[in-house]
Design an enzyme around this catalytic site. Sequence first.
Site: not given
Ligand SMILES: [Zn+2]
Length: 213
Positions: A96-99, A137, A165, A167
Site C-alpha cells: 500500500c502506497e499510503h502505509h 488497489q 490490506h 493497513c
Molecule cells: Zn494503507
Amino acid sequence: MNIITPAAALAKAGGGPVKPSREEAEAAIRTLLLWAGEDPAREGLLDTPARVVRSYEEFFRGYSEDPVALLARTFEEIDGYDEMVVLRDIRIESHCEHHMVPIIGRAHVAYLPGTRVVGISKLARVVDAYAHRFQIQEKLTAQIANTINDVLQPRGVAVVIEAGHQCMSTRGVHKPGSSMVTSRMLGAFRDNSDTRKEFLAMIAGRSCTAVDV
Ligand SMILES: [Zn+2]
C-alpha cells in the site's frame, strides 16, 4: 539534526527524484529502527538494514520491469479461437502506497482475443510487474486492464482483484478478514452483460473470503 544526503541534495537542485545509494537506503532503515525505540548497533540488528534493503529490491522489482514489453510476443495462429481466455487466482503481493505495508490477495484476468493471443504466463507477469510497486488497489486493477487492452487490442478485458490490506488488519481500524474487491471491465466485458456474466460465473466462489494476510 537535519541530514541532507547526496541524493536529497540533487533532488533539491531541481533534477527530480534521484535514487539514493544503497548506503543511504540502509542509513534510512537505521533511522526507522531508532525511531521505533531500538538500538541499531545491537547485535541482532546489525545486518537488518542490509536485509531490508535487499527485501525492497524484491518487493519493488516492478519498477525495473516493463509490462508493455512483457506482452510484446503474441501468437496469431489461433485457428479461429475467439472465446474468452481466463486466468484465475493469480496471487497478488503488493504494498500500500499510503502505509508501505503488504496488500495480499488474488487477481482474475480475462480477455476476449482479437486476432492475437499471448502466452498465459505473461498475464501473470504483467500482474506482478504492477503489483511489485507501491500501489492502491484501484490503480493496480486499472493498470493491469489498460495495459492488456492497449497492447493486445482484444475485444475486451476484465480484471477483478480481491485483497486484504494490512493497513486495515494490523493497524488503524484493525479489521482482519475484511477484503476489498475492485474490477475493471473494458470492451465487450463492459458493453455486453452476457459476456460479463460469463466471466463472473467463471470466477464465482473462487475468491478467497479470508484473504491470507
Ligand atoms: Zn494503507
